[in-house]
Motif scaffolding. Structure first.
Motif, PDB file in Angstrom:
ATOM      1  N   VAL A 118     -35.351 -73.835 -26.408  1.00 15.75           N
ATOM      2  CA  VAL A 118     -35.061 -72.644 -26.073  1.00 15.75           C
ATOM      3  C   VAL A 118     -33.651 -72.498 -27.491  1.00 15.75           C
ATOM      4  O   VAL A 118     -33.357 -73.795 -27.786  1.00 15.75           O
ATOM      5  N   ILE A 119     -33.559 -71.469 -27.197  1.00 14.49           N
ATOM      6  CA  ILE A 119     -32.625 -70.223 -28.461  1.00 14.49           C
ATOM      7  C   ILE A 119     -30.956 -70.893 -27.966  1.00 14.49           C
ATOM      8  O   ILE A 119     -30.868 -70.007 -26.437  1.00 14.49           O
ATOM      9  N   TYR A 120     -30.023 -71.170 -27.860  1.00 13.88           N
ATOM     10  CA  TYR A 120     -29.000 -71.303 -27.403  1.00 13.88           C
ATOM     11  C   TYR A 120     -27.581 -70.936 -28.822  1.00 13.88           C
ATOM     12  O   TYR A 120     -27.106 -71.969 -29.800  1.00 13.88           O
ATOM     13  N   GLY A 121     -27.043 -69.804 -29.076  1.00 15.77           N
ATOM     14  CA  GLY A 121     -26.183 -69.362 -30.412  1.00 15.77           C
ATOM     15  C   GLY A 121     -27.271 -69.369 -31.309  1.00 15.77           C
ATOM     16  O   GLY A 121     -28.092 -69.102 -31.392  1.00 15.77           O
ATOM     17  N   ASP A 122     -26.320 -69.860 -32.234  1.00 12.62           N
ATOM     18  CA  ASP A 122     -27.140 -70.532 -34.031  1.00 12.62           C
ATOM     19  C   ASP A 122     -28.171 -71.386 -33.631  1.00 12.62           C
ATOM     20  O   ASP A 122     -28.187 -72.395 -34.880  1.00 12.62           O
ATOM     21  N   ASN A 123     -28.181 -71.953 -32.746  1.00 10.95           N
ATOM     22  CA  ASN A 123     -28.279 -73.374 -32.503  1.00 10.95           C
ATOM     23  C   ASN A 123     -30.053 -73.225 -31.611  1.00 10.95           C
ATOM     24  O   ASN A 123     -29.995 -72.076 -31.120  1.00 10.95           O
ATOM     25  N   LEU A 124     -31.201 -74.150 -31.898  1.00 12.69           N
ATOM     26  CA  LEU A 124     -32.356 -74.771 -31.502  1.00 12.69           C
ATOM     27  C   LEU A 124     -32.455 -75.746 -31.120  1.00 12.69           C
ATOM     28  O   LEU A 124     -32.837 -76.682 -31.352  1.00 12.69           O
ATOM     29  N   ILE A 125     -32.660 -75.830 -29.129  1.00 15.48           N
ATOM     30  CA  ILE A 125     -32.815 -77.029 -29.212  1.00 15.48           C
ATOM     31  C   ILE A 125     -34.531 -76.933 -28.521  1.00 15.48           C
ATOM     32  O   ILE A 125     -35.019 -76.380 -27.675  1.00 15.48           O
ATOM     33  N   PHE A 126     -34.857 -78.265 -28.828  1.00 22.24           N
ATOM     34  CA  PHE A 126     -36.352 -78.548 -28.455  1.00 22.24           C
ATOM     35  C   PHE A 126     -36.888 -79.843 -28.368  1.00 22.24           C
ATOM     36  O   PHE A 126     -36.197 -81.032 -29.083  1.00 22.24           O
ATOM     37  N   GLY A 127     -38.089 -80.528 -27.630  1.00 25.22           N
ATOM     38  CA  GLY A 127     -38.766 -81.420 -27.742  1.00 25.22           C
ATOM     39  C   GLY A 127     -39.860 -81.117 -27.979  1.00 25.22           C
ATOM     40  O   GLY A 127     -40.598 -80.277 -28.370  1.00 25.22           O
ATOM     41  N   LEU A 142     -32.117 -81.054 -31.538  1.00 25.89           N
ATOM     42  CA  LEU A 142     -31.161 -79.311 -32.065  1.00 25.89           C
ATOM     43  C   LEU A 142     -30.999 -79.769 -33.487  1.00 25.89           C
ATOM     44  O   LEU A 142     -30.710 -80.390 -33.746  1.00 25.89           O
ATOM     45  N   TRP A 143     -31.935 -78.042 -33.409  1.00 28.93           N
ATOM     46  CA  TRP A 143     -31.531 -78.102 -34.644  1.00 28.93           C
ATOM     47  C   TRP A 143     -30.121 -77.022 -35.241  1.00 28.93           C
ATOM     48  O   TRP A 143     -30.725 -75.995 -34.418  1.00 28.93           O
ATOM     49  N   ARG A 144     -29.437 -76.441 -36.201  1.00 30.78           N
ATOM     50  CA  ARG A 144     -28.527 -76.535 -36.139  1.00 30.78           C
ATOM     51  C   ARG A 144     -28.424 -75.672 -37.660  1.00 30.78           C
ATOM     52  O   ARG A 144     -29.103 -75.629 -38.393  1.00 30.78           O
ATOM     53  N   GLN A 145     -28.981 -74.310 -36.707  1.00 26.99           N
ATOM     54  CA  GLN A 145     -29.390 -73.551 -38.464  1.00 26.99           C
ATOM     55  C   GLN A 145     -28.039 -73.026 -39.442  1.00 26.99           C
ATOM     56  O   GLN A 145     -28.484 -73.041 -40.511  1.00 26.99           O
ATOM     57  N   HIS A 146     -26.807 -73.210 -38.988  1.00 24.55           N
ATOM     58  CA  HIS A 146     -25.795 -72.728 -39.971  1.00 24.55           C
ATOM     59  C   HIS A 146     -25.963 -74.107 -41.235  1.00 24.55           C
ATOM     60  O   HIS A 146     -25.725 -73.534 -41.717  1.00 24.55           O
ATOM     61  N   ASP A 147     -25.858 -75.112 -41.082  1.00 23.77           N
ATOM     62  CA  ASP A 147     -26.058 -76.081 -41.521  1.00 23.77           C
ATOM     63  C   ASP A 147     -27.522 -76.727 -41.941  1.00 23.77           C
ATOM     64  O   ASP A 147     -27.644 -78.088 -42.288  1.00 23.77           O
ATOM     65  N   ARG A 187     -30.400 -82.041 -14.832  1.00 26.22           N
ATOM     66  CA  ARG A 187     -29.290 -81.652 -15.295  1.00 26.22           C
ATOM     67  C   ARG A 187     -28.901 -82.422 -15.975  1.00 26.22           C
ATOM     68  O   ARG A 187     -28.059 -83.459 -15.894  1.00 26.22           O
ATOM     69  N   SER A 188     -28.189 -82.267 -17.352  1.00 24.67           N
ATOM     70  CA  SER A 188     -27.621 -82.970 -18.477  1.00 24.67           C
ATOM     71  C   SER A 188     -26.039 -82.650 -19.042  1.00 24.67           C
ATOM     72  O   SER A 188     -26.481 -81.324 -19.849  1.00 24.67           O
ATOM     73  N   SER A 189     -25.768 -83.142 -19.786  1.00 19.58           N
ATOM     74  CA  SER A 189     -23.954 -83.076 -19.931  1.00 19.58           C
ATOM     75  C   SER A 189     -24.988 -82.278 -21.784  1.00 19.58           C
ATOM     76  O   SER A 189     -25.098 -83.088 -22.166  1.00 19.58           O
ATOM     77  N   LEU A 190     -24.256 -81.737 -22.245  1.00 18.55           N
ATOM     78  CA  LEU A 190     -24.918 -81.168 -24.260  1.00 18.55           C
ATOM     79  C   LEU A 190     -23.238 -81.113 -24.216  1.00 18.55           C
ATOM     80  O   LEU A 190     -22.292 -79.805 -23.839  1.00 18.55           O
ATOM     81  N   ASP A 191     -22.954 -81.282 -25.554  1.00 14.97           N
ATOM     82  CA  ASP A 191     -22.030 -81.743 -26.068  1.00 14.97           C
ATOM     83  C   ASP A 191     -22.606 -80.832 -27.710  1.00 14.97           C
ATOM     84  O   ASP A 191     -23.011 -81.923 -28.567  1.00 14.97           O
ATOM     85  N   LEU A 192     -22.196 -79.497 -28.148  1.00  8.17           N
ATOM     86  CA  LEU A 192     -23.591 -79.695 -29.458  1.00  8.17           C
ATOM     87  C   LEU A 192     -21.761 -79.766 -30.399  1.00  8.17           C
ATOM     88  O   LEU A 192     -22.087 -79.294 -31.864  1.00  8.17           O
ATOM     89  N   CYS A 195     -22.768 -83.582 -30.615  1.00  3.51           N
ATOM     90  CA  CYS A 195     -24.128 -83.517 -30.943  1.00  3.51           C
ATOM     91  C   CYS A 195     -24.753 -84.326 -29.503  1.00  3.51           C
ATOM     92  O   CYS A 195     -25.698 -85.191 -29.922  1.00  3.51           O
ATOM     93  N   THR A 196     -24.536 -84.171 -28.896  1.00  2.85           N
ATOM     94  CA  THR A 196     -24.547 -85.161 -27.492  1.00  2.85           C
ATOM     95  C   THR A 196     -24.906 -85.041 -26.363  1.00  2.85           C
ATOM     96  O   THR A 196     -24.585 -84.039 -27.018  1.00  2.85           O
ATOM     97  N   ILE A 197     -25.724 -86.182 -25.540  1.00  2.00           N
ATOM     98  CA  ILE A 197     -26.657 -85.439 -24.576  1.00  2.00           C
ATOM     99  C   ILE A 197     -25.546 -86.456 -23.213  1.00  2.00           C
ATOM    100  O   ILE A 197     -25.716 -87.543 -24.068  1.00  2.00           O
ATOM    101  N   GLY A 198     -26.052 -86.378 -22.332  1.00  2.00           N
ATOM    102  CA  GLY A 198     -25.398 -87.315 -21.281  1.00  2.00           C
ATOM    103  C   GLY A 198     -26.317 -87.253 -20.679  1.00  2.00           C
ATOM    104  O   GLY A 198     -27.776 -87.021 -20.762  1.00  2.00           O
ATOM    105  N   GLU A 199     -26.201 -88.630 -19.789  1.00  2.00           N
ATOM    106  CA  GLU A 199     -27.451 -88.410 -18.826  1.00  2.00           C
ATOM    107  C   GLU A 199     -27.996 -87.743 -17.388  1.00  2.00           C
ATOM    108  O   GLU A 199     -27.186 -86.893 -16.775  1.00  2.00           O
ATOM    109  N   PRO A 200     -29.646 -87.884 -17.177  1.00  2.00           N
ATOM    110  CA  PRO A 200     -30.005 -86.552 -16.387  1.00  2.00           C
ATOM    111  C   PRO A 200     -29.613 -86.908 -15.068  1.00  2.00           C
ATOM    112  O   PRO A 200     -29.620 -87.840 -14.573  1.00  2.00           O
TER     113      PRO A 200
END
Length: 317
Positions: A118-127, A142-147, A187-192, A195-200
């Motif tokens: 899925v795309i979110y902003g300039d980020n791409l999250i994929f599995g 998490l792929w950060r397109q800007h860097d 559902r998991s918390s996501l901090d861009l 670059c961390t994700i919480g427990e689901p």
């Protein structure tokens, strides 16, 4: 009362290759719809990006250098960002050129390839997915397109599928995610920033059922999820369902006659109305089963009550 809608065939691919495993429909800004053929047959190691003109009933197919898990349009006309095998790259449908952005994805383990994203902003999250569909070893990234940075968020997926990023009431983000064999939507918390994700935590529990949640999108109001279900059995029709994001309650059902393996949903504008497009697959069907399900591998369309399509962003490149 749950609303039930029967869908009808919008497009019937003209080859066994394209009917094997269609997924990932996405609206393009000119009224056409892109989708991916993940694998051109059970023994194939290649797939394609496809662009369907629903008004003309015409489909263009662009072969890729491997099996794609997803392909999304970018800010460059005709250029898609795609996850293919273990590489993230740009595919130009104008030239058939492939430019790799990042290789060696999930290289810490064997026998996995990129799957849904899925795309979110300039980020791409994929599995990724384990090709044997059995071990908790595939990564979530998490792929950060800007860097142009690739960050692994998890390393315990089996077959990572539908995804959505939502903003919560406190302004924080959450990832709504499907790892199909778990038969749960989480559902998991996501901090861009970190670059961390919480427990689901579980949003929808489907463990008592014999079908597997596959692709997923948000409804336009952000309050519900529409989920496609891959049924390995032999029912008369396949299904997609809408669930309340907060309640987990079933709100609507769409059925696909003669096609039990529904892979991905998307809201699209066709004939001046917002309709639900569902991809379906032939994968793992014996010839006699295919005869019982003549619409397997078709793209279906069904009526909705929505007055807008879901957010379908492009990646700026």
């Amino acid at each position: 009362m749950t609303i039930s809608t029967e869908c009808h065939v919008l497009f019937r691919p003209d080859s066994d290759n394209l009917r094997f495993l269609p997924e990932g429909p996405y609206s393009l800004n000119d009224g056409r719809i892109s989708w991916v053929a993940i694998q051109h047959g059970g023994d194939s190691v290649t797939g394609s990006i496809n662009i369907l003109d629903p008004a003309a009933g015409r489909n263009e197919c662009f072969d890729l250098p491997g099996r794609p898990g997803f392909a999304f349009p970018t800010s460059q006309p005709g250029v898609f960002v795609a996850g293919v095998e273990r590489s993230l790259g740009l595919f130009d449908t104008n030239t058939n050129g492939w430019t790799e952005l990042c290789g060696g994805v999930d290289n810490a383990v064997e026998n996995t390839i990129i799957n849904d994203g899925v795309i979110y902003g300039d980020n791409l999250i994929f599995g990724c997915k384990d090709l044997k569909f059995e071990s908790k070893k595939a990564g979530l990234y998490l792929w950060r397109q800007h860097d142009r940075s690739l960050i692994r968020l998890r390393d315990d997926q089996i077959c990572s599928n539908g995804k959505a990023v939502v903003q919560q009431g406190n302004g924080s983000l959450a990832l709504i995610d499907i790892d199909s064999p778990s038969k749960t939507i989480t559902r998991s918390s996501l901090d861009l920033e970190s670059c961390t994700i919480g427990e689901p935590s579980t949003v929808v529990d489907l463990t008592s059922e014999q079908i597997f949640p596959d692709g997923m999108i948000m409804t336009p109001d952000g309050r519900s999820l529409i989920v496609a279900f891959y049924d390995p059995g032999d029912p008369e029709f396949g299904v997609a369902r809408q669930y309340g994001l907060d309640s987990g309650a079933l709100e609507a059902v769409w059925t696909c006659p003669g096609s039990p393996r529904v892979t991905c949903p998307q809201l699209v504008m066709v004939d001046g109305r917002v309709q639900l497009l569902l991809t379906t697959a032939v994968e793992h069907m014996e010839p006699e089963q295919q005869q019982r399900h003549p619409n397997a591998g078709c793209l279906f369309i069904g009526a909705t009550t929505f007055d807008a399509v879901s957010d379908q962003p492009v990646l700026t490149v």
